[in-house]
Design a protein around this motif. Structure first.
Motif, mmCIF file in Angstrom:
data_model
loop_
_atom_site.group_PDB
_atom_site.id
_atom_site.type_symbol
_atom_site.label_atom_id
_atom_site.label_comp_id
_atom_site.label_asym_id
_atom_site.label_seq_id
_atom_site.Cartn_x
_atom_site.Cartn_y
_atom_site.Cartn_z
ATOM 1 N N TYR A 25 1.387 -5.724 3.769
ATOM 2 C CA TYR A 25 2.255 -6.653 4.501
ATOM 3 C C TYR A 25 3.575 -5.999 4.913
ATOM 4 O O TYR A 25 4.204 -6.423 5.873
ATOM 5 C CB TYR A 25 2.498 -7.932 3.691
ATOM 6 C CG TYR A 25 3.406 -7.770 2.497
ATOM 7 C CD1 TYR A 25 4.759 -8.079 2.570
ATOM 8 C CD2 TYR A 25 2.901 -7.296 1.284
ATOM 9 C CE1 TYR A 25 5.583 -7.925 1.470
ATOM 10 C CE2 TYR A 25 3.716 -7.145 0.186
ATOM 11 C CZ TYR A 25 5.046 -7.457 0.281
ATOM 12 O OH TYR A 25 5.859 -7.294 -0.809
ATOM 13 N N LYS A 26 3.989 -4.951 4.210
ATOM 14 C CA LYS A 26 5.208 -4.216 4.567
ATOM 15 C C LYS A 26 4.900 -2.942 5.351
ATOM 16 O O LYS A 26 5.799 -2.292 5.859
ATOM 17 C CB LYS A 26 6.000 -3.837 3.316
ATOM 18 C CG LYS A 26 6.701 -4.984 2.662
ATOM 19 C CD LYS A 26 7.635 -4.479 1.591
ATOM 20 C CE LYS A 26 8.482 -5.599 1.064
ATOM 21 N NZ LYS A 26 9.485 -5.133 0.114
ATOM 22 N N LYS A 27 3.613 -2.588 5.369
ATOM 23 C CA LYS A 27 3.173 -1.352 6.024
ATOM 24 C C LYS A 27 3.966 -0.153 5.500
ATOM 25 O O LYS A 27 4.478 0.670 6.260
ATOM 26 C CB LYS A 27 3.292 -1.467 7.540
ATOM 27 C CG LYS A 27 2.365 -2.510 8.104
ATOM 28 C CD LYS A 27 2.376 -2.543 9.598
ATOM 29 C CE LYS A 27 1.304 -3.477 10.057
ATOM 30 N NZ LYS A 27 1.719 -4.543 10.876
ATOM 31 N N GLY A 28 4.063 -0.070 4.182
ATOM 32 C CA GLY A 28 4.818 1.008 3.576
ATOM 33 C C GLY A 28 4.345 1.335 2.169
ATOM 34 O O GLY A 28 3.545 0.616 1.580
ATOM 35 N N LEU A 29 4.867 2.432 1.654
ATOM 36 C CA LEU A 29 4.525 2.885 0.309
ATOM 37 C C LEU A 29 5.539 2.366 -0.696
ATOM 38 O O LEU A 29 6.717 2.217 -0.389
ATOM 39 C CB LEU A 29 4.492 4.413 0.251
ATOM 40 C CG LEU A 29 3.431 5.087 1.096
ATOM 41 C CD1 LEU A 29 3.613 6.598 1.058
ATOM 42 C CD2 LEU A 29 2.039 4.710 0.615
ATOM 43 N N SER A 30 5.063 2.129 -1.903
ATOM 44 C CA SER A 30 5.896 1.663 -2.999
ATOM 45 C C SER A 30 5.306 2.234 -4.276
ATOM 46 O O SER A 30 4.285 2.911 -4.243
ATOM 47 C CB SER A 30 5.897 0.133 -3.033
ATOM 48 O OG SER A 30 6.682 -0.335 -4.088
ATOM 49 N N GLY A 31 5.935 1.965 -5.397
ATOM 50 C CA GLY A 31 5.374 2.319 -6.683
ATOM 51 C C GLY A 31 4.824 3.731 -6.773
ATOM 52 O O GLY A 31 3.646 3.915 -7.024
ATOM 53 N N GLY A 32 5.650 4.709 -6.530
ATOM 54 C CA GLY A 32 5.228 6.098 -6.620
ATOM 55 C C GLY A 32 5.858 6.965 -5.539
ATOM 56 O O GLY A 32 5.996 8.168 -5.697
ATOM 57 N N TRP A 33 6.253 6.341 -4.434
ATOM 58 C CA TRP A 33 6.861 7.103 -3.349
ATOM 59 C C TRP A 33 8.195 7.709 -3.787
ATOM 60 O O TRP A 33 8.473 8.878 -3.512
ATOM 61 C CB TRP A 33 7.060 6.256 -2.102
ATOM 62 C CG TRP A 33 7.902 6.974 -1.094
ATOM 63 C CD1 TRP A 33 9.174 6.665 -0.733
ATOM 64 C CD2 TRP A 33 7.555 8.162 -0.371
ATOM 65 N NE1 TRP A 33 9.640 7.587 0.171
ATOM 66 C CE2 TRP A 33 8.660 8.515 0.417
ATOM 67 C CE3 TRP A 33 6.424 8.965 -0.324
ATOM 68 C CZ2 TRP A 33 8.674 9.629 1.254
ATOM 69 C CZ3 TRP A 33 6.430 10.079 0.515
ATOM 70 C CH2 TRP A 33 7.542 10.395 1.284
ATOM 71 N N ALA A 34 9.029 6.951 -4.470
ATOM 72 C CA ALA A 34 10.335 7.462 -4.893
ATOM 73 C C ALA A 34 10.160 8.675 -5.808
ATOM 74 O O ALA A 34 10.877 9.665 -5.685
ATOM 75 C CB ALA A 34 11.146 6.377 -5.583
ATOM 76 N N GLY A 35 9.202 8.605 -6.715
ATOM 77 C CA GLY A 35 8.932 9.736 -7.607
ATOM 78 C C GLY A 35 8.471 10.964 -6.833
ATOM 79 O O GLY A 35 8.878 12.085 -7.133
ATOM 80 N N PHE A 36 7.622 10.752 -5.826
ATOM 81 C CA PHE A 36 7.162 11.861 -4.984
ATOM 82 C C PHE A 36 8.358 12.501 -4.271
ATOM 83 O O PHE A 36 8.520 13.718 -4.265
ATOM 84 C CB PHE A 36 6.141 11.361 -3.958
ATOM 85 C CG PHE A 36 5.637 12.430 -3.028
ATOM 86 C CD1 PHE A 36 4.516 13.168 -3.355
ATOM 87 C CD2 PHE A 36 6.281 12.697 -1.826
ATOM 88 C CE1 PHE A 36 4.050 14.169 -2.510
ATOM 89 C CE2 PHE A 36 5.828 13.687 -0.974
ATOM 90 C CZ PHE A 36 4.706 14.421 -1.325
#
Length: 75
Positions: A25-36
Protein backbone atom coordinates in the motif's frame (compact mmCIF):
# COMPACT_ATOMS: atom_id res chain seq x y z
CA UNK A 1 6.23 -5.71 -7.44
CA UNK A 2 3.92 -7.86 -5.33
CA UNK A 3 0.32 -6.67 -5.03
CA UNK A 4 0.30 -7.46 -1.30
CA UNK A 5 2.75 -7.04 1.58
CA UNK A 6 5.55 -9.59 1.34
CA UNK A 7 9.11 -10.42 2.29
CA UNK A 8 11.73 -9.25 -0.17
CA UNK A 9 15.41 -10.20 -0.22
CA UNK A 10 18.05 -7.62 -1.11
CA UNK A 11 21.39 -8.93 -2.36
CA UNK A 12 24.40 -6.61 -2.21
CA UNK A 13 27.42 -6.57 -4.50
CA UNK A 14 29.18 -9.12 -2.24
CA UNK A 15 26.18 -11.47 -2.62
CA UNK A 16 25.19 -10.98 1.03
CA UNK A 17 21.43 -11.22 1.56
CA UNK A 18 19.25 -8.92 3.65
CA UNK A 19 15.58 -9.61 4.39
CA UNK A 20 13.19 -6.68 4.18
CA UNK A 21 9.46 -6.15 4.15
CA UNK A 22 7.70 -4.72 1.10
CA UNK A 23 4.57 -2.72 1.97
CA UNK A 24 2.31 -2.84 -1.08
CA UNK A 25 0.00 0.00 0.00
CA UNK A 26 3.01 2.32 0.45
CA UNK A 27 4.94 0.85 -2.48
CA UNK A 28 8.08 0.87 -0.38
CA UNK A 29 10.46 -1.13 1.76
CA UNK A 30 10.31 -1.31 5.54
CA UNK A 31 11.56 -3.56 8.31
CA UNK A 32 15.09 -4.13 7.09
CA UNK A 33 15.77 -1.30 4.65
CA UNK A 34 17.27 0.98 7.31
CA UNK A 35 19.65 -1.79 8.41
CA UNK A 36 20.69 -2.39 4.79
CA UNK A 37 21.32 1.33 4.25
CA UNK A 38 23.33 1.67 7.49
CA UNK A 39 25.36 -1.47 6.82
CA UNK A 40 26.35 -0.08 3.42
CA UNK A 41 27.06 3.46 4.64
CA UNK A 42 24.43 5.02 2.40
CA UNK A 43 24.11 8.79 2.70
CA UNK A 44 21.81 11.48 1.36
CA UNK A 45 22.35 11.79 -2.36
CA UNK A 46 23.39 8.16 -2.90
CA UNK A 47 21.25 6.16 -5.33
CA UNK A 48 20.24 2.52 -5.30
CA UNK A 49 19.43 0.54 -8.44
CA UNK A 50 17.26 -2.53 -7.83
CA UNK A 51 17.73 -5.35 -10.34
CA UNK A 52 15.04 -8.05 -10.13
CA UNK A 53 16.80 -11.44 -10.17
CA UNK A 54 14.00 -13.63 -8.76
CA UNK A 55 10.30 -12.90 -8.08
CA UNK A 56 11.04 -11.39 -4.62
CA UNK A 57 14.83 -10.95 -4.77
CA UNK A 58 16.66 -7.85 -5.92
CA UNK A 59 20.36 -7.26 -6.54
CA UNK A 60 21.06 -3.76 -5.21
CA UNK A 61 23.73 -1.60 -6.87
CA UNK A 62 24.70 1.50 -4.87
CA UNK A 63 25.82 4.60 -6.71
CA UNK A 64 27.57 7.07 -4.43
CA UNK A 65 26.84 10.77 -4.69
CA UNK A 66 29.73 12.82 -5.97
CA UNK A 67 31.51 14.53 -3.11
CA UNK A 68 33.04 17.98 -3.36
CA UNK A 69 36.40 17.75 -1.63
CA UNK A 70 37.14 21.45 -2.16
CA UNK A 71 35.93 23.95 0.38
CA UNK A 72 35.28 27.59 -0.41
CA UNK A 73 38.22 28.51 1.84
CA UNK A 74 40.63 26.87 -0.64
CA UNK A 75 39.68 29.33 -3.40
Amino acid sequence: MPKQDSNVTLVDEKDEEFDTNYLAYKKGLSGGWAGFALCHGMQDGDAAVFQLIKPTTFKVHIIRAASDDHSEEDE
